[in-house]
Design a protein around this motif. Structure first.
Motif, PDB file in Angstrom:
ATOM      1  N   THR A 197      13.106   4.832  10.246  1.00  0.00           N
ATOM      2  CA  THR A 197      12.327   6.572  11.243  1.00  0.00           C
ATOM      3  C   THR A 197      11.260   5.537  12.044  1.00  0.00           C
ATOM      4  O   THR A 197      10.745   5.803  13.311  1.00  0.00           O
ATOM      5  N   GLU A 201      11.056   5.944  16.256  1.00  0.00           N
ATOM      6  CA  GLU A 201       9.518   6.951  16.590  1.00  0.00           C
ATOM      7  C   GLU A 201       9.558   5.672  17.434  1.00  0.00           C
ATOM      8  O   GLU A 201       8.383   6.742  19.173  1.00  0.00           O
ATOM      9  N   LYS A 202      10.161   4.596  17.337  1.00  0.00           N
ATOM     10  CA  LYS A 202       9.717   3.896  18.777  1.00  0.00           C
ATOM     11  C   LYS A 202      11.091   3.991  20.256  1.00  0.00           C
ATOM     12  O   LYS A 202      10.416   4.213  20.951  1.00  0.00           O
ATOM     13  N   ASN A 204      11.804   6.967  20.904  1.00  0.00           N
ATOM     14  CA  ASN A 204      11.132   8.136  21.163  1.00  0.00           C
ATOM     15  C   ASN A 204      10.148   7.977  22.583  1.00  0.00           C
ATOM     16  O   ASN A 204      10.031   8.893  23.490  1.00  0.00           O
ATOM     17  N   GLU A 205       9.378   7.444  22.344  1.00  0.00           N
ATOM     18  CA  GLU A 205       8.155   6.763  23.021  1.00  0.00           C
ATOM     19  C   GLU A 205       8.682   6.189  23.784  1.00  0.00           C
ATOM     20  O   GLU A 205       8.117   6.376  25.766  1.00  0.00           O
ATOM     21  N   GLY A 210       6.933  10.472  23.137  1.00  0.00           N
ATOM     22  CA  GLY A 210       6.142  10.100  21.949  1.00  0.00           C
ATOM     23  C   GLY A 210       4.322  11.018  22.510  1.00  0.00           C
ATOM     24  O   GLY A 210       4.726  11.320  23.043  1.00  0.00           O
TER      25      GLY A 210
END
Length: 210
Positions: A197, A201-202, A204-205, A210
């Motif tokens: 997870t 997130e990383k 997507n950033e 993000g």
């Protein structure tokens, strides 16, 4: 005299009978004595409990988790191994290295569990590329596209595919946590959910989402 002889014979017979009874009782004690049996049963039960504890209890959900996660991890590692020669971004290369470092040992652990349970370990190369999106797995076409990409195009394709791949793994891990009974497998599932997870997130950033 006759009376005395009769009494002597009768006494001898009683003594003999008593001796026989003692012998039978002794034999019975060695084989049928409850304490003796309880001791044997207790030892067997302890050995069984010990063996059971060493393997850990498991159910069908644990088996499905292990058999599904092994080829899933193998494909992630296969994707990650493309990054050193194709990726442009240092972040993507580091992410790929982290994925390989985490998932290689988990493949070995999952395989060990299946072997100890007497279950089939998925063969090397047993990756079903036929259905895109099944558990986040990539198709053969997806993998071919990734292999042919380089530079920024590889970075984007790698992260987009790995996000989908990770989402499939997280879903599988959540199912294991809900339905599994093997404590170490549920603990691994928790680690997968947490680490992947964070990686989603990383990525997507890095993709500007993000």
């Amino acid at each position: 005299m006759t009376s005395k002889r009769s009494l002597v014979r009768r006494g001898a017979a009683v003594a003999a009978a008593g001796t026989a009874a003692l012998v039978l009782a002794a034999c019975g004690g060695s084989g049928d004595d409850p304490a003796g049996h309880d001791g044997h049963t207790s030892t067997s039960a302890s050995a069984t409990a010990s063996a059971s504890a060493s393997q850990g209890r498991h159910n069908a959900a644990d088996v499905a988790f292990a058999q599904g996660m092994i080829p899933h991890h193998r494909q992630a590692v296969e994707m990650a191994e493309l990054a050193p020669d194709r990726a442009r971004s240092t972040e993507v290369k580091r992410l790929a290295a982290d994925i390989k470092k985490a998932q290689d040992p988990e493949i070995r652990t999952l395989s060990g569990w299946l072997a100890s349970w007497g279950e089939e370990v998925p063969a090397e190369g047993a990756v079903d590329h036929s259905v895109h999106g099944a558990g986040g797995m990539m198709t053969a076409e997806d993998m071919e596209k990734l292999e042919k990409a380089s530079g920024a195009a590889f970075d984007t394709a790698f992260m987009e595919m790995m996000i989908e791949h990770h989402e499939g793994a997280v879903a599988m891990a959540k199912t294991e946590q809900a339905d599994g009974s093997h404590a170490p497998a549920k603990e691994m599932a928790g680690r997968i959910i947490s680490s992947q997870t964070a990686e989603i997130e990383k990525m997507n950033e890095l993709l500007g989402r993000g």
